[in-house]
Enzyme design. Structure first.
Site, PDB file in Angstrom:
ATOM      1  N   LYS A 224       0.813  -1.209   0.000  1.00 41.31           N
ATOM      2  CA  LYS A 224       0.000   0.000   0.000  1.00 41.31           C
ATOM      3  C   LYS A 224       0.851   1.267   0.000  1.00 41.31           C
ATOM      4  O   LYS A 224       2.038   1.259   0.308  1.00 41.31           O
ATOM      5  CB  LYS A 224      -0.978  -0.022   1.175  1.00 41.31           C
ATOM      6  CG  LYS A 224      -2.082  -1.063   0.967  1.00 41.31           C
ATOM      7  CD  LYS A 224      -3.193  -0.969   1.987  1.00 41.31           C
ATOM      8  CE  LYS A 224      -4.311  -1.939   1.608  1.00 41.31           C
ATOM      9  NZ  LYS A 224      -5.411  -1.933   2.602  1.00 41.31           N
TER      10      LYS A 224
ATOM     11  N   ARG B 236      -3.222 -10.040   5.554  1.00 42.10           N
ATOM     12  CA  ARG B 236      -3.674 -10.200   4.167  1.00 42.10           C
ATOM     13  C   ARG B 236      -2.568  -9.683   3.262  1.00 42.10           C
ATOM     14  O   ARG B 236      -2.228  -8.495   3.310  1.00 42.10           O
ATOM     15  CB  ARG B 236      -4.971  -9.413   3.971  1.00 42.10           C
ATOM     16  CG  ARG B 236      -5.598  -9.488   2.597  1.00 42.10           C
ATOM     17  CD  ARG B 236      -6.902  -8.685   2.582  1.00 42.10           C
ATOM     18  NE  ARG B 236      -7.549  -8.715   1.278  1.00 42.10           N
ATOM     19  CZ  ARG B 236      -7.293  -7.871   0.293  1.00 42.10           C
ATOM     20  NH1 ARG B 236      -6.389  -6.905   0.474  1.00 42.10           N
ATOM     21  NH2 ARG B 236      -7.930  -7.962  -0.857  1.00 42.10           N
TER      22      ARG B 236
END
Length: 276
Positions: free
Chosen positions: A221, A255
């Site tokens: 991210k 995740r």
């Protein structure tokens, strides 16, 4: 809570679990969208399991900042085909969706978890998942994917996200959902500035204080790129570091895109903390 009821599985979360990301989307932020190619998706999922993934998270609609919704029909077709093809695998299948119709169809096809970035706020979402024993991941998002990163503001990001998640858990429980089915996700990158994301990571243990397990999704991210200067395809080391810090701060599920390296890092961590 050390056990998660997740459809066909009761997952022991006394040790952290690795969830692999399988993107059937056309425009994933990380560049790994498979455009609905079932054969490639199954091959990628099989490789993730071989590398040590203990859960698979399948998404067919991009939720990157600025993304546009996809049609319900397209999402349904891609998700259901994958679940039907992988149902006999000995691994929980999580479906990343915010559409109640997709939730219902995925569960009917045999999915074990629904992972909803909208925290089951859409009309009919709670009704779609309340019955049965599927796991439910409740995530915080400020705004909508298209606009969530334009100007996110908080007075106390950690407290406000905790309050939101508490309210959504209460709504699920009021509908008859057992707490052992629920996982919390603070929603890294979903309507948060860089400083908000790192405040959440730093205080992640607070999210598990009520006894529910926490899922953390930091992989590749922009919060990682912001501090490393690395492009999205160059964030492996930062992603592994983020997953490890999340586990150290209480996450029970991480995740990730890069299963093998994450598993290796967690193996070293486990050996350190347990003496094995």
């Amino acid at each position: 809570m050390s056990v998660l009821q997740c459809g066909r599985f009761r997952l022991d979360l006394s040790q952290p679990r690795v969830m692999a990301i399988i993107n059937l989307t056309d425009d994933s932020f990380s560049g790994d969208g498979l455009r609905g190619d079932l054969a490639r998706a199954l091959a990628r999922a099989e490789r993730a399991v071989e590398e040590g993934a203990e859960m698979l998270d399948i998404g067919a609609e991009s939720t990157r900042p600025g993304s546009d919704p996809v049609s319900e029909a397209q999402e349904l077709e891609r998700v259901v085909r994958f679940v039907e093809a992988a149902h006999d695998w000995k691994v929980p299948l999580s479906i990343d969706t915010l559409k109640p119709a997709v939730m219902r169809a995925a569960l009917e096809a045999g999915a074990d978890m629904i992972n909803d970035i909208n925290a089951f706020r859409a009309p009919g979402a709670i009704e779609a998942v309340a019955a049965g024993d599927a796991g439910l991941c409740v995530m915080h998002m400020l705004g909508q994917p298209r606009t969530m990163q334009e100007d996110p503001r908080y007075t106390d990001v950690v407290g406000e996200v905790i309050d939101f998640l508490d309210e959504r858990v209460a709504a699920l429980e009021a509908a008859g959902v057992a707490r052992e089915r629920i996982v919390l996700d603070p929603g890294f990158g979903f309507g948060k500035r860089v400083e908000h994301n790192y405040a959440l990571l730093r205080e992640l243990a607070r999210f598990g204080a009520g006894g529910l397990p926490v899922l953390a999704g930091l992989s590749r991210k922009s919060m990682l790129g912001a501090v490393t200067g690395r492009a999205v395809g160059e964030r492996l080391s930062a992603s592994v570091a983020g997953a490890l810090i999340a586990v150290q701060n209480g996450a029970r599920i991480v995740r990730v895109h890069d299963v093998g390296p994450t598993r290796d890092a967690l193996a070293v961590w486990k050996a350190t903390v347990t003496g094995c």
